[in-house]
Structure formats: structure tokens, C-alpha cells
Scaffold this motif. Structure first.
Motif, PDB file in Angstrom:
ATOM      1  N   VAL A   1      78.833  26.583 -35.212  1.00  0.00           N
ATOM      2  CA  VAL A   1      78.581  28.020 -35.238  1.00  0.00           C
ATOM      3  C   VAL A   1      79.055  28.615 -33.916  1.00  0.00           C
ATOM      4  O   VAL A   1      78.699  28.122 -32.842  1.00  0.00           O
ATOM      5  N   SER A   2      79.873  29.658 -34.012  1.00  0.00           N
ATOM      6  CA  SER A   2      80.375  30.366 -32.832  1.00  0.00           C
ATOM      7  C   SER A   2      79.987  31.838 -32.963  1.00  0.00           C
ATOM      8  O   SER A   2      80.674  32.619 -33.629  1.00  0.00           O
TER       9      SER A   2
ATOM     10  N   VAL B   1      84.861  31.776 -41.970  1.00  0.00           N
ATOM     11  CA  VAL B   1      84.344  30.467 -42.386  1.00  0.00           C
ATOM     12  C   VAL B   1      85.525  29.531 -42.619  1.00  0.00           C
ATOM     13  O   VAL B   1      86.550  29.934 -43.183  1.00  0.00           O
ATOM     14  N   SER B   2      85.388  28.299 -42.173  1.00  0.00           N
ATOM     15  CA  SER B   2      86.396  27.267 -42.449  1.00  0.00           C
ATOM     16  C   SER B   2      85.691  25.983 -42.832  1.00  0.00           C
ATOM     17  O   SER B   2      84.726  25.573 -42.178  1.00  0.00           O
TER      18      SER B   2
ATOM     19  N   SER C   1      82.636  25.342 -40.288  1.00  0.00           N
ATOM     20  CA  SER C   1      82.622  26.178 -39.089  1.00  0.00           C
ATOM     21  C   SER C   1      82.412  27.628 -39.487  1.00  0.00           C
ATOM     22  O   SER C   1      83.051  28.129 -40.421  1.00  0.00           O
ATOM     23  N   ILE C   2      81.500  28.296 -38.771  1.00  0.00           N
ATOM     24  CA  ILE C   2      81.207  29.708 -39.010  1.00  0.00           C
ATOM     25  C   ILE C   2      81.352  30.437 -37.684  1.00  0.00           C
ATOM     26  O   ILE C   2      80.735  30.061 -36.683  1.00  0.00           O
ATOM     27  N   ALA C   3      82.167  31.487 -37.662  1.00  0.00           N
ATOM     28  CA  ALA C   3      82.343  32.300 -36.456  1.00  0.00           C
ATOM     29  C   ALA C   3      82.077  33.760 -36.799  1.00  0.00           C
ATOM     30  O   ALA C   3      82.457  34.228 -37.872  1.00  0.00           O
TER      31      ALA C   3
ATOM     32  N   ARG D   1      89.384  31.692 -35.540  1.00  0.00           N
ATOM     33  CA  ARG D   1      88.506  31.014 -34.599  1.00  0.00           C
ATOM     34  C   ARG D   1      87.716  29.912 -35.299  1.00  0.00           C
ATOM     35  O   ARG D   1      87.624  28.780 -34.807  1.00  0.00           O
ATOM     36  N   ALA D   2      87.137  30.241 -36.450  1.00  0.00           N
ATOM     37  CA  ALA D   2      86.371  29.237 -37.195  1.00  0.00           C
ATOM     38  C   ALA D   2      87.255  28.069 -37.589  1.00  0.00           C
ATOM     39  O   ALA D   2      86.848  26.900 -37.483  1.00  0.00           O
ATOM     40  N   ASP D   3      88.480  28.366 -38.020  1.00  0.00           N
ATOM     41  CA  ASP D   3      89.375  27.310 -38.479  1.00  0.00           C
ATOM     42  C   ASP D   3      89.827  26.418 -37.322  1.00  0.00           C
ATOM     43  O   ASP D   3      89.910  25.197 -37.463  1.00  0.00           O
TER      44      ASP D   3
END
Length: 462
Positions: A43-44, A54-55, A217-219, A390-392
Motif C-alpha cells: 500500500v502506497s 491497483v496492480s 499493490s494499491i496506490a 506507481r502501483a504497478d
């Protein structure tokens, strides 16, 4: 869903990440947690916009697809959008785009990613959908046949019926590397694509699409506590699954130049691709190689553009094909150029070698090196600004490097590169022995009358 054109990278010569210096540059906030089923969650948080990226990255790509099933990893990426028992075909796309978001997926040598950007209000729906297709897919013969045809049409459009046909990234690894994992066509042959069965699809999902082989990943506009809770809610009950052990696909640097000629019936001018095996992920030589690549062939101010296009007037363009940060096995740094019909591949190679020799002997002046590094840093930060990217990037770095914070370390690695580093990697990697060359020549045009006569049956064959 498109497959980005990413070449392969070397897995040997690894070096501890601690060899790279830290920096005080802008840092992306990164929180990481692993669920009991093995899913790594990142999480960012960034509350500047009420949106999220989301990735979901699965640690499998073209390099690990089944033998005699070239193109299968890419085919499977398409199948991931064809529905599940709970969310039929079309539900995934309409749910996300109907709420103002967008989504995509792409296949790479060492991973496959699925990405979404949307208002933060759609986060629950996105995570439910991603968890749902991690559990299982709607395996059926009609969907498989449909997507086999879609991928085949991609190959027709992007390779078979297009000038140069991506030879600089599709054909180069096939010539440059020895092991099947590194040198087969990741787009796939029609025969292999048609041979894929429902059992192949079920087994691939079972073996590689479990939570323990994935990174979520979640940003964006979410706190780490919220992100981890949602990940546990939607993914926590998915059981981990055994993943097949990876084979050893490492390869050393080349020991002798490889070179072939190809004919291109659609090209208007000849072209050349020259590729050198790159340093490994984690090698101290990787950041200098990345900077050297930009120095040589990124933009009109680059050394090879100025030397081959402007100075000697041999070439119409100069571009690079390389991916230093997001591969985990043998890869190439490749120069691609269209050259003028009144010159030759030999002249092009001689000019490249001359420019490289100057770097090996003299290094790079401080002003030029600073300019190139400044542009690379700006590009890196620009790439990280959109939440989806960013998430990816964080998911990819976690998957391949084992550490999402690599995204925060790359700028320091670039900034630390010296002229001596550039000289060292140029002398080590950009050698003739480590080079693979494809000379793509224009096929002779057949006159219409001659072509018609050649195609007409003779009396003996009627």
C-alpha cells in the motif's frame, strides 16, 4: 489487452543490493504485508486525489510458459478477461469502466500484470473482481477458441503484416540466446497457440495464479490499514497453491558475434538491430548500463544519433530497445536503426563500434553525463506520478527484486553513475563477441506481370 515489447535480461552476476548508495530524493511511501496464504500486499498512500491505482502481478511470463506452447502466457492474459463462474464475460470491464475507471493487462518475460485506475469508491469492487479471477476462471472451449483467434490476429497485425515485424525484439532473443526459456517467440506460433487445450489453461491457472505467486499493490487515496484490511477481506480465504520450481535459465555473456540477414517484403528501407547481452538484475553494472543506453540512443542529442544520423548521414533514426529494471533473466540492450540504401550494415556497425570505442577510451564529459542522468531521473519520477503506474512499479519491483522499495532506490543508482562506470560497462558488454546482429534487407519487388506469369499454371500442371 496488449503485450508490451519487453526484451530479456541476464540472471547471472548478481550483486547484493547494499552495494548501491541511498539518496535523499523524493520517496514513495511503501508499506508491505504478507497474508497467511502467501499474497504480498503493498500500500502506497497518497491523498492528493480521491483516486486509486491497483496492480496484481503474477510471477510468471513468457520465460516460464509450457514448452511447445509458445505464446501461451500472452494467450492466458487474454483469458483472464473472459469471465468467471461468478462474474461472466464483460462484467470485469463494464464494472470498472462504468464507474469512470480503466484497466489493462500485459505479458512480459518474467511476469504478467493486471492494472486498474478508478475513483477510490471503486476499490472494493476492483479487489473483489481481482480476487474472483484469482480463484478460478470460466474455462470453456468457446472462449479458448475465441481468444486463440484474437491473439493470432494480433500477430498478423503486429508482426506478419507490418514492416520490420518487431524483429528487433521478437527475433533478436531467438538468435542471441541458447536456452529455450530465453530464445523462443513469446508472441507464439499459430501451431502452438492452436494446440493449447483447456487442460493447459486449467493447469496454468492452478500452478501460477495462486496468491503465493502474486503481489497486490494499491496506490492512492487509501491508508495502509485500510488497504491491508481490504486485501485480507477479499483475498485472505484463497488457498495457496504449489508453484512448479523454476529451471536454470541463466546464460553467460557471448563469446562470438552472431549475425544473420533477413528479407522484408514490406520494408521501404533496410534496417539493422544490434543487441548485446546485458548485466544481471542486481549487478553493480546494471545502473551504468542503463545510463549508457540512454547516452547512446535516447533522443536527438544521443551519441549514436549525432554520429550516425547527423554526422555520417548513414541512418534515418537510432533507437534503443532495453528494459533494465523489470526483468529477471537474460536480456539484451539493442540498438535499432533504419539505414540508407546507399550504405550497408557493415558501415553501420563500424560507425557504432567507433563511437563506443571513444567512450571506452575517453569516458563521458561531466556536462553530458549530468544532462543524461537528469533526464532519466525526470522520466522515472514522471512515470511514478500516476497512481496506476506507481502501483504497478511497486508490485513489479516486489515480484522481481523481492523489495518494492527498489522503486525508491533506482534514482540514487542512476545519480551515482560515474564516467569511469560508463567506460567499464562499455568495455565489458558492448563488445563484438557479445553482440548479435540482424540485417533486415528490403526484399526485391516482383513486377505485376512477372508475378502473374509465375503464378499461372503451365500446361504440364493443369
Amino acid at each position: 489487452m496488449h503485450m508490451r515489447q519487453i526484451p530479456f535480461l541476464l540472471a547471472s552476476l548478481s550483486l547484493s543490493l547494499s552495494a548501491f548508495a541511498a539518496t535523499d530524493n523524493w520517496k514513495i511511501p511503501v508499506s508491505v504485508k504478507k497474508l497467511d496464504n502467501g499474497l504480498t500486499v503493498i500500500v502506497s498512500p497518497d491523498h492528493t486525489s480521491p483516486t486509486i491505482g491497483v496492480s496484481v502481478v503474477y510471477r510468471v511470463g513468457m520465460r516460464l510458459e509450457p514448452k511447445n506452447r509458445t505464446g501461451f502466457a500472452h494467450l492466458f492474459e487474454h483469458l483472464m478477461f473472459q469471465g468467471t463462474p461468478n462474474a461472466k464475460k464483460g462484467v470485469f470491464d463494464t464494472t470498472i469502466t462504468g464507474g469512470g475507471g480503466n484497466n489493462n493487462g500485459s505479458t512480459h518475460p518474467d511476469y504478467t500484470n493486471y492494472i486498474e485506475a478508478a475513483p477510490v469508491s471503486a476499490l472494493d469492487s476492483i479487489l473483489w473482481l481481482e480476487a474472483d479471477r484469482m480463484k478460478t476462471l470460466d474455462f470453456n472451449a468457446v472462449t479458448l477458441k475465441n481468444q486463440q483467434d484474437v491473439v493470432k490476429e494480433e500477430i498478423r497485425v503486429n508482426v506478419k503484416n507490418k514492416p520490420y515485424g518487431g524483429f528487433m525484439w521478437i527475433d533478436m532473443p531467438q538468435l542471441a540466446f541458447s536456452k529455450w526459456e530465453n530464445n523462443h517467440d513469446g508472441y507464439g506460433s499459430f501451431k502452438d497457440l492452436e494446440g493449447a487445450s483447456l487442460d493447459d489453461v486449467r493447469n496454468f491457472h492452478r500452478d501460477y495464479y495462486g496468491p503465493n505467486n502474486a503481489v497486490l499493490s494499491i496506490a492512492g487515496d487509501v491508508t495502509p490499514e485500510q488497504g491491508f484490511a481490504l486485501a485480507a477481506k477479499y483475498f485472505g480465504a484463497i488457498a495457496k497453491r504449489a508453484t512448479p520450481p523454476s529451471s536454470d535459465f541463466s546464460e553467460p555473456l557471448g563469446t562470438g558475434e552472431k549475425r544473420i540477414e533477413q528479407m522484408d517484403a514490406l520494408a521501404q528501407v533496410p534496417a539493422i538491430a544490434a543487441g548485446w547481452r546485458m548485466p544481471a538484475r542486481g549487478s553493480r553494472d546494471l545502473p551504468p548500463m542503463a545510463v549508457l543506453g540512454d547516452l547512446l540512443a535516447s533522443g536527438d542529442a544521443s551519441i549514436l544519433y549525432q554520429g550516425l544520423v547527423k554526422g555520417r548521414e548513414l541512418s534515418l533514426n537510432v533507437d534503443q530497445v532495453a528494459s533494465p529494471w523489470d526483468v529477471d533473466g537474460p536480456a539484451l540492450f539493442t540498438i535499432f536503426a533504419l539505414y540508407k540504401p546507399n550504405t550497408s550494415a557493415d558501415a553501420m556497425l563500424a560507425a557504432m563500434d567507433e563511437e563506443i570505442a571513444k567512450i571506452v577510451k575517453n569516458g563521458v564529459d561531466a556536462a553530458t553525463l549530468k544532462r543524461v542522468k537528469t533526464r532519466m531521473l525526470a522520466d522515472w519520477y514522471d512515470m511514478l506520478e500516476p497512481f496506476i503506474s506507481r502501483a504497478d512499479t511497486l508490485a513489479t519491483m516486489q515480484s522481481l527484486w523481492g523489495d518494492a522499495n527498489i522503486a525508491n532506490q533506482v534514482p540514487a543508482w542512476i545519480d551515482a553513475v560515474t564516467s569511469q562506470d560508463i567506460q567499464r560497462v562499455a568495455a565489458t558488454y558492448l563488445t563484438r563477441a557479445n553482440r548479435t546482429v540482424i540485417d533486415r534487407k528490403v526484399a526485391p519487388k516482383v513486377a505485376p506481370v512477372a508475378a502473374a506469369a509465375a503464378a499461372a499454371p503451365t500446361a504440364a500442371t493443369k
